[in-house]
Design a protein around this motif. Structure first.
Motif, PDB file in Angstrom:
ATOM      1  N   GLY A 286       0.819  -1.204   0.000  1.00  0.00           N
ATOM      2  CA  GLY A 286       0.000   0.000   0.000  1.00  0.00           C
ATOM      3  C   GLY A 286       0.850   1.249   0.000  1.00  0.00           C
ATOM      4  O   GLY A 286       2.063   1.203   0.227  1.00  0.00           O
ATOM      5  N   VAL A 287       0.202   2.376  -0.263  1.00  0.00           N
ATOM      6  CA  VAL A 287       0.870   3.672  -0.265  1.00  0.00           C
ATOM      7  C   VAL A 287       0.014   4.682   0.498  1.00  0.00           C
ATOM      8  O   VAL A 287      -1.197   4.503   0.633  1.00  0.00           O
ATOM      9  N   THR A 288       0.651   5.748   0.984  1.00  0.00           N
ATOM     10  CA  THR A 288      -0.102   6.835   1.597  1.00  0.00           C
ATOM     11  C   THR A 288      -0.973   7.526   0.565  1.00  0.00           C
ATOM     12  O   THR A 288      -2.116   7.884   0.823  1.00  0.00           O
ATOM     13  N   GLY A 289      -0.427   7.699  -0.616  1.00  0.00           N
ATOM     14  CA  GLY A 289      -1.193   8.286  -1.712  1.00  0.00           C
ATOM     15  C   GLY A 289      -1.317   9.796  -1.623  1.00  0.00           C
ATOM     16  O   GLY A 289      -0.573  10.469  -0.906  1.00  0.00           O
ATOM     17  N   ALA A 290      -2.281  10.310  -2.367  1.00  0.00           N
ATOM     18  CA  ALA A 290      -2.459  11.758  -2.479  1.00  0.00           C
ATOM     19  C   ALA A 290      -2.870  12.359  -1.139  1.00  0.00           C
ATOM     20  O   ALA A 290      -3.772  11.853  -0.470  1.00  0.00           O
ATOM     21  N   GLN A 291      -2.219  13.465  -0.780  1.00  0.00           N
ATOM     22  CA  GLN A 291      -2.519  14.131   0.484  1.00  0.00           C
ATOM     23  C   GLN A 291      -2.894  15.591   0.246  1.00  0.00           C
ATOM     24  O   GLN A 291      -2.518  16.202  -0.753  1.00  0.00           O
ATOM     25  N   GLY A 292      -3.631  16.142   1.197  1.00  0.00           N
ATOM     26  CA  GLY A 292      -4.104  17.514   1.107  1.00  0.00           C
ATOM     27  C   GLY A 292      -5.583  17.553   1.411  1.00  0.00           C
ATOM     28  O   GLY A 292      -6.236  16.507   1.542  1.00  0.00           O
TER      29      GLY A 292
END
Length: 266
Positions: free
Chosen positions: A93-99
């Motif tokens: 898995g990945v953290t992915g897009a943040q904001g």
């Protein structure tokens, strides 16, 4: 404790470091033949060397959970090396897009959901026949506290992990009577390369040291983590290994939180 799974065969994704790697270490100690997979073969080979398993007990094959052709190739290599697997641990898995929501574009959502939700779906579709074959199987998903306690600066990840919990529960209803038990584990703020990267970014943004970034994150973002520290991968891996075992023979469709109390509900 003897988990009574010596001789079983397991595939662990996202296993070149962190929780996946630690789970491989625990299962190997229980006599399980383990295949670890991740994106980069060189990193996998290094991870395998650090595990130091006996010959014939550990294999390392690169694969991409988002790519059906890559998964089919991985399946062929696993089948040739160990035969049908009994245990599948989905840790990639990945953290992915943040904001904030209005700051994340469509591509950020698609990329995160592709890895963190469609990746598990595609992985299970590929290996489900193995898990149904022998009348005994274990499938464990790594979800997250974010699945039930979403944070406004990483909603794509939160939504994906909520989907993983729903997927796990649904699968647990479909195949339990065939002997395949499906569960999830939801960690919070574990000492992994993923959270190292998060804390390095926070330190840069706040002009503080790495350790100070961790302290401020715990104080400001995770106030219910009562132990006030990052968890260690082994502390999650032990729970994952239990759910992979014959000791968990009456556990199905559950979500085990390994989060120091981070989720502020019962």
């Amino acid at each position: 404790m003897d988990l009574r799974i010596s001789g079983k065969k397991a595939l662990i994704t996202g296993a070149d470091s962190g929780i996946g790697w630690s789970t491989a270490r625990v299962l190997l100690a229980e006599g399980v033949t383990v295949v670890i997979t991740d994106l980069d073969q060189r990193r996998l080979d290094d991870a395998a060397a650090r595990l130091g398993a006996d010959e014939g007990m550990l294999f390392a094959f690169a694969g991409d959970v988002t790519d059906t052709a890559s998964l089919a190739s991985l399946h062929s290599r696993v089948a040739e090396a160990v035969g049908p697997i009994d245990i599948l641990v989905q840790s990639a898995g990945v953290t992915g897009a943040q904001g904030l929501f209005h700051e994340i574009d469509d591509a950020g959502w698609v990329d995160t959901l592709t890895v963190d939700l469609l990746g598990p779906v595609r992985l299970v579709k590929e290996f489900l026949p193995d898990l149904r074959e022998g009348g005994w199987g274990r499938l464990v998903f790594l979800a997250s506290e974010d699945a039930v306690q979403p944070y406004d600066d990483e909603l794509p990840y939160c939504a994906a992990k909520a989907g993983v919990l729903s997927l796990a529960k649904g699968l647990s209803r479909s195949y339990a009577r065939e002997g395949l038990l499906v569960n999830a584990v939801s960690p919070a703020f574990i000492h992994t390369p993923m959270t190292d990267a998060m804390m390095s970014k926070r330190a840069d943004q706040t002009g503080t040291s790495f350790d100070e970034a961790i302290e401020s994150f715990l104080d400001e973002e995770r106030p219910f983590m009562e132990l006030h520290r990052r968890g260690e991968p082994d502390e999650v891996a032990d729970v994952v290994a239990f759910l992979c075992s014959d000791r968990a023979s009456f556990v199905n469709g559950s979500n085990y939180r390994v989060d120091s109390g981070s989720v502020a509900t019962i």
